[in-house]
Scaffold this active site. Structure first.
Site, PDB file in Angstrom:
ATOM      1  N   HIS A   1       5.651   5.859  -0.963  1.00 20.97           N
ATOM      2  CA  HIS A   1       6.368   4.623  -1.249  1.00 20.97           C
ATOM      3  C   HIS A   1       5.506   3.408  -0.906  1.00 20.97           C
ATOM      4  O   HIS A   1       4.508   3.535  -0.198  1.00 20.97           O
ATOM      5  CB  HIS A   1       7.661   4.570  -0.414  1.00 20.97           C
ATOM      6  CG  HIS A   1       7.384   4.474   1.055  1.00 20.97           C
ATOM      7  ND1 HIS A   1       7.178   5.593   1.847  1.00 20.97           N
ATOM      8  CD2 HIS A   1       7.231   3.405   1.876  1.00 20.97           C
ATOM      9  CE1 HIS A   1       6.925   5.216   3.085  1.00 20.97           C
ATOM     10  NE2 HIS A   1       6.953   3.885   3.137  1.00 20.97           N
TER      11      HIS A   1
ATOM     12  N   HIS B   1       0.844  -1.195   0.000  1.00 17.99           N
ATOM     13  CA  HIS B   1       0.000   0.000   0.000  1.00 17.99           C
ATOM     14  C   HIS B   1       0.878   1.243   0.000  1.00 17.99           C
ATOM     15  O   HIS B   1       2.073   1.164   0.297  1.00 17.99           O
ATOM     16  CB  HIS B   1      -0.887   0.011   1.256  1.00 17.99           C
ATOM     17  CG  HIS B   1      -0.101   0.164   2.520  1.00 17.99           C
ATOM     18  ND1 HIS B   1       0.498  -0.901   3.160  1.00 17.99           N
ATOM     19  CD2 HIS B   1       0.227   1.269   3.246  1.00 17.99           C
ATOM     20  CE1 HIS B   1       1.137  -0.465   4.237  1.00 17.99           C
ATOM     21  NE2 HIS B   1       0.993   0.852   4.312  1.00 17.99           N
TER      22      HIS B   1
HETATM   23  P1  AMP Z   1       4.492   2.633   5.502  1.00 17.90           P
HETATM   24  O1  AMP Z   1       4.943   1.489   4.694  1.00 17.90           O
HETATM   25  O2  AMP Z   1       3.675   3.617   4.714  1.00 17.90           O
HETATM   26  O3  AMP Z   1       3.850   2.228   6.773  1.00 17.90           O
HETATM   27  O4  AMP Z   1       5.795   3.459   5.878  1.00 17.90           O
HETATM   28  C1  AMP Z   1       6.856   2.871   6.595  1.00 17.90           C
HETATM   29  C2  AMP Z   1       7.457   3.868   7.529  1.00 17.90           C
HETATM   30  O5  AMP Z   1       8.089   4.920   6.848  1.00 17.90           O
HETATM   31  C3  AMP Z   1       6.460   4.546   8.444  1.00 17.90           C
HETATM   32  O6  AMP Z   1       6.687   4.064   9.739  1.00 17.90           O
HETATM   33  C4  AMP Z   1       6.818   6.007   8.375  1.00 17.90           C
HETATM   34  O7  AMP Z   1       6.888   6.555   9.650  1.00 17.90           O
HETATM   35  C5  AMP Z   1       8.194   5.993   7.753  1.00 17.90           C
HETATM   36  N1  AMP Z   1       8.611   7.210   7.084  1.00 17.90           N
HETATM   37  C6  AMP Z   1       9.742   7.804   7.425  1.00 17.90           C
HETATM   38  N2  AMP Z   1       9.921   8.905   6.664  1.00 17.90           N
HETATM   39  C7  AMP Z   1       8.878   9.006   5.839  1.00 17.90           C
HETATM   40  C8  AMP Z   1       8.509   9.949   4.816  1.00 17.90           C
HETATM   41  N3  AMP Z   1       9.255  10.990   4.496  1.00 17.90           N
HETATM   42  N4  AMP Z   1       7.377   9.743   4.155  1.00 17.90           N
HETATM   43  C9  AMP Z   1       6.621   8.676   4.449  1.00 17.90           C
HETATM   44  N5  AMP Z   1       6.923   7.756   5.400  1.00 17.90           N
HETATM   45  C10 AMP Z   1       8.055   7.919   6.098  1.00 17.90           C
END
Ligand code: AMP
Length: 344
Positions: A284, A196
């Site tokens: 991402h 996701h």
């Molecule tokens: P997710 O896969 O969307 O849960 O993202 C994984 C981790 O990336 C989350 O725990 C966010 O806190 C971390 N993260 C760190 N920096 C960023 C950023 N600039 N933008 C989005 N997510 C971030």
């Protein structure tokens, strides 16, 4: 071509089905209700639960929103700002919340609610009262909980789900090769089970915010048109508590559309003084993760991992592109689908 659709987060996974028509009842719960004692204490408890359930009604797009218990004309006033430590606690990342999958759900005292109204099942500890949740990391791959269970808090997130469709197997083997390359350097990563793109941090909602916020989000976000996004390049991410490290594939094209959506989401959640998305938000798809902050070591491996990535995308070029047809808003065990407009 893969399309946006379902992509259940590990966040609150198994907490319930994606169906917005899921009542949350289980046969176990049915049995429990039937055998429930009717002592005065129990009757009092039942009455309170019935009142709580009425509060929990959420909108259900496929059914009429005119259900009396579902109607809540205006959002409640914003809550007082949480203390900084509470706020920090709230700002956990979504994956840690998957721990809540260990909570069994139960519902009670809803027979008075009209069938068109759907309710969110309460975590059992909320129904039972008084019991402290004891976390067991062995139940969730050793992930560390960033926030203690707190009654009345509903972990929520808005995200773009990614459907892999027929490419699921080849994508899984691509991730397996990334994981294997890391393993050669003693970095033990686990492939992500739910692909996701997060559009919010994990938001902790009070029960009575859920309905008005869901309505606000639906009203704002359903005005956006469908679009495509293109994935390119690997990055390393660490959650705010630095308890987990993620390997992610960045969104390359489609960021402007995501920026517009995030800006509207942020304006909705600002009313509740919830934390906005990252200022330097890097959209991402996390494809693998591990506990602890191993970002430095993982970043050193990026050139090697990028090679694997380029090789894969040169073969499965269609896997770079995803159509975004809908967004999902997950709150507690409930997933609300927000369809984007088909026309431009
Ligand atoms: P997710 O896969 O969307 O849960 O993202 C994984 C981790 O990336 C989350 O725990 C966010 O806190 C971390 N993260 C760190 N920096 C960023 C950023 N600039 N933008 C989005 N997510 C971030």
């Amino acid at each position: 071509m893969a399309t946006g659709g379902r992509g259940a987060l590990s966040l609150l996974q198994n907490y319930g089905s994606e169906s917005e028509g899921d009542s949350g009842y289980t046969s176990e719960d049915e049995k429990k209700r039937k055998t429930e004692s009717s002592s005065p204490h129990e009757r009092k408890k039942k009455k309170r639960r019935a009142e709580e359930d009425e509060e929990m009604a959420v909108d259900h797009p496929s059914s009429s929103s005119s259900s009396p218990s579902a109607s809540s004309p205006c959002p409640p006033p914003p809550p007082p700002p949480p203390s900084s430590s509470a706020l920090e606690t709230m700002m956990m990342e979504s994956h840690n919340l998957s721990l809540s999958q260990n909570h069994h759900l139960s519902m009670d005292a809803t027979s008075h609610i009209p069938p068109a109204t759907r309710t969110i099942p309460l975590p059992r500890e909320l129904l039972q009262g008084g019991e402290e949740h004891i976390d067991d990391p062995s139940q969730h791959q050793g992930r560390i909980r960033s926030i203690a269970h707190e009654r009345g808090n509903w972990a929520s997130i808005v995200y773009v789900p990614l459907h892999l469709g027929v490419f699921a197997a080849s994508f899984a083997s691509f991730i397996a090769s990334l994981v294997a390359a890391c393993q050669d350097y003693n970095l033990i990563l686990t492939p992500s089970s739910d692909l996701h793109i997060s559009l919010t941090r994990t938001l902790i909602l009070r029960l009575h915010w859920i309905q008005p916020l869901t309505e606000d989000l639906r009203a704002k976000l359903s005005k956006f048109s469908r679009f495509s996004l293109w994935l390119h390049g690997l990055s390393v991410y660490v959650n705010e508590e630095r308890t987990r490290t993620f390997l992610g594939i960045r969104v390359c094209h489609g960021r402007n559309e995501l920026d517009d959506i995030v800006s509207d989401i942020d304006s909705c959640i600002a009313e509740y003084r919830l934390p906005r998305f990252y200022k330097d938000g890097s959209y991402h798809v996390s494809v693998a993760w591990c506990t602890g902050d191993v970002s430095e070591s993982l970043r050193r491996l990026l050139p090697q991992l990028e090679n694997i990535c380029s090789q894969y995308f040169s073969v499965e070029s269609e896997m770079r592109t995803f159509n975004v047809d809908s967004l999902l808003f997950r709150t507690g065990n409930r997933i609300h689908t927000i369809h984007l407009k088909a026309d431009h």
